[in-house]
Design an enzyme around this catalytic site. Sequence first.
Site, mmCIF file in Angstrom:
data_model
loop_
_atom_site.group_PDB
_atom_site.id
_atom_site.type_symbol
_atom_site.label_atom_id
_atom_site.label_comp_id
_atom_site.label_asym_id
_atom_site.label_seq_id
_atom_site.Cartn_x
_atom_site.Cartn_y
_atom_site.Cartn_z
ATOM 1 N N LEU A 129 0.863 -1.183 0.000
ATOM 2 C CA LEU A 129 0.000 0.000 0.000
ATOM 3 C C LEU A 129 0.902 1.236 0.000
ATOM 4 C CD1 LEU A 129 -2.594 -1.217 2.668
ATOM 5 C CD2 LEU A 129 -2.738 -1.431 0.193
ATOM 6 N N LYS A 189 8.143 2.835 15.132
ATOM 7 C CA LYS A 189 7.303 3.959 15.524
ATOM 8 C C LYS A 189 8.118 5.028 16.253
ATOM 9 C CE LYS A 189 3.677 0.574 15.944
ATOM 10 N NZ LYS A 189 3.059 -0.411 16.868
ATOM 11 N N GLU A 226 -3.109 -4.643 14.622
ATOM 12 C CA GLU A 226 -2.548 -3.573 13.792
ATOM 13 C C GLU A 226 -3.093 -3.611 12.366
ATOM 14 O OE1 GLU A 226 1.709 -2.748 15.947
ATOM 15 O OE2 GLU A 226 1.794 -3.830 14.053
ATOM 16 N N ARG A 262 0.718 -8.630 23.549
ATOM 17 C CA ARG A 262 1.481 -8.124 24.702
ATOM 18 C C ARG A 262 1.099 -6.677 24.958
ATOM 19 N NH1 ARG A 262 4.769 -4.650 21.888
ATOM 20 N NH2 ARG A 262 5.383 -5.384 19.834
HETATM 21 P P1 ADP Z 1 6.980 -5.953 11.775
HETATM 22 O O1 ADP Z 1 6.374 -6.987 12.667
HETATM 23 O O2 ADP Z 1 8.273 -6.378 11.168
HETATM 24 O O3 ADP Z 1 7.031 -4.604 12.434
HETATM 25 P P2 ADP Z 1 4.521 -5.277 10.313
HETATM 26 O O4 ADP Z 1 3.750 -6.233 9.512
HETATM 27 O O5 ADP Z 1 3.930 -4.840 11.619
HETATM 28 O O6 ADP Z 1 6.004 -5.844 10.517
HETATM 29 O O7 ADP Z 1 4.799 -3.995 9.468
HETATM 30 C C1 ADP Z 1 5.620 -2.950 9.939
HETATM 31 C C2 ADP Z 1 5.433 -1.715 9.086
HETATM 32 O O8 ADP Z 1 5.765 -2.005 7.703
HETATM 33 C C3 ADP Z 1 4.007 -1.199 9.038
HETATM 34 O O9 ADP Z 1 3.697 -0.347 10.122
HETATM 35 C C4 ADP Z 1 4.026 -0.457 7.732
HETATM 36 O O10 ADP Z 1 4.702 0.776 7.893
HETATM 37 C C5 ADP Z 1 4.894 -1.335 6.831
HETATM 38 N N1 ADP Z 1 4.077 -2.309 6.085
HETATM 39 C C6 ADP Z 1 3.754 -3.588 6.458
HETATM 40 N N2 ADP Z 1 2.968 -4.187 5.537
HETATM 41 C C7 ADP Z 1 2.778 -3.291 4.536
HETATM 42 C C8 ADP Z 1 2.061 -3.292 3.280
HETATM 43 N N3 ADP Z 1 1.386 -4.361 2.863
HETATM 44 N N4 ADP Z 1 2.108 -2.171 2.523
HETATM 45 C C9 ADP Z 1 2.803 -1.078 2.925
HETATM 46 N N5 ADP Z 1 3.499 -1.007 4.057
HETATM 47 C C10 ADP Z 1 3.498 -2.087 4.878
#
Ligand code: ADP
Length: 447
Positions: free
Chosen positions: A203, A237, A275, A291
Site C-alpha cells: 500500500l 514507531k 494492527e 502483549r
Molecule cells: P513488523 O512486525 O516487522 O514490524 P509489520 O507487519 O507490523 O512488521 O509492518 C511494519 C510496518 O511495515 C508497518 O507499520 C508499515 O509501515 C509497513 N508495512 C507492512 N505491511 C505493509 C504493506 N502491505 N504495505 C505497505 N506497508 C506495509
Amino acid sequence: MFDKVLIANRGEIALRLHRACREMGIRTVAVHSTADSDAMHVRLADESVCIGPPPAVDSYLNIPAILAAAEITGSEGIHPGYGFLSENAEFAHIVEEHGYTFIGPSEQHIRIMGDKIQAKQTVGKLGIPVVPGSDGAVTDGEEARALAEEMGYPILIKAASGGGGRGMKLVRQGSEFSAALTAARTESKAAFNDDSVYLEKYLERPRHIEVQVIGDGTGKVVHLGERDCSLQRNNQKVLEEAPSPALNEEARQRIGQVVVEALSHINYTSLGTVEFLYEDGEFYFIEMNTRLQVEHPVTEAITGIDLVREQIRIAAGAPLSFSQEDIRFSGHAIECRVNAEHPTTFVPSPGQVVDFHAPGGLGVRVDSALYAGYRIPPNYDSLIAKLVVHGTTRNDCLMRLSRALGEFVVDGIDVNIPLHTEMIQQQDFIQGDYHIHWLEEFLGRQS
Ligand code: ADP
C-alpha cells in the site's frame, strides 16, 4: 491477587510494571544483567536478582535464570513487559508449567499470532479484513513470481516470523523479484531462524492504525479505541497519537466492533493490539501483538484506565472491571519516543547522562528510568523515555507537547528531542495529514 510479581524486563517498562504492582499492594522482584546493577528498576523493586552478563541472550532472554530468580524469591506471577520474552510462546509455556502465572495471553494465542501467516489466516476467517496477498507461505520462486505478476506490483515480501521490519522487501517490478525473495529469505533465516515468507500487496500511502483490546478469558473482550502510529522511521514507531486524526466516529466504531467480535470468538485473554494499515477508508490487518505495547500510555490518557493494572487483575483470575459501554474517550493524547540517538544521523548514543530534567505539569506524563549520573549501557534498545501529553483537544495537546518538549533536558548524550520539536511544527502534522512514509520523506527533504 498475587503477593509477589517478577518483572522480566528492564528500563522504563520495568518501572511502569513496578508502579502498577506497588499501587496494587504487590511486591516486586527486579531481574537484571550485570550492566544494569545501577538501574532504576533495580533500585525501586522490593528485591532484585542478577541473572547474567550484559548480552540479552545471557540475561533478559535467559529463561532458566529467570525461573531460578522466580523460585528463590517465591514470585507467583511473571510479567514479561514488551520485547525480550514477551511474545515467546515457549516462555509462556515453561512459566506456567513451573507453576507460575504468565501475565499475558495464553501460550496458544501467542503462538498463532506470532506466525504472521497463521495470524492472517486466523483473523481472516474471523471476519477481520486483511491485506490482499498470498494464501500462505511462498516456497517455489517461479510460482511466487507468477502470483506477484497476477497481484500487480508493487509487492511486499514479508517474513512469517517477522518483527521490527526485518525480512521485509519491497518489489516494484518483476525484474527485481527473484533477488528480493532470496534477500528476504536470507534475512529472515538469520534474524528468526525461519525462512518462510509471504507476499502482500504494497500500500503506497496508508496510515498505521491499531486497536487496543483486552479480554478476560470468559469470552468478554472490550476495545479501547485506536492509536495512530503512522510516524515511523525504518518501520519503527517514533510518535503515536490517540484518537487518530484520520478516523471518524463511524470508522472507529466499525473497526472496534469487528475486532471485538473476532477476538471474543477465540476467547482472547489479556491485552492485545490488532494492527492495521488504513487507506482510502479501508482497514487491512497486518499483525496482532499479544502483549503490552510501548505506546499503551496514549490509550490510558484518553480512557483513564490503567491497562497494566487491568492486565494483572485478569492474570490473577479476576473478570474485566468494565464493559464496552463504560469506556469514555476523553480528549487527545500524543506520545513521543525519546531515544538515545543523534537527532539527524540516528547513531545510537549510549553513555553517561550528566543532567536530566523531565517536564511536568497538567496533562504531562514521562515514563523513564533515567536519572542524572546514570550510564546508559550500549547493549539494549535506545528508547530512554516516553513523553505522553494529554489535552482536551488535539490542538491543546499540541501546544502542551511543544511546551513539554521545550522543558525536557537530557545532557551528556545525544537524544532525538530536536527531531520531535521539528516534526510537530510541520503543517502536515499540525493538520493530522500524514502517512507511514511521511517521516522518511520529511527527513529526506531535510538532508
Ligand atoms: P513488523 O512486525 O516487522 O514490524 P509489520 O507487519 O507490523 O512488521 O509492518 C511494519 C510496518 O511495515 C508497518 O507499520 C508499515 O509501515 C509497513 N508495512 C507492512 N505491511 C505493509 C504493506 N502491505 N504495505 C505497505 N506497508 C506495509
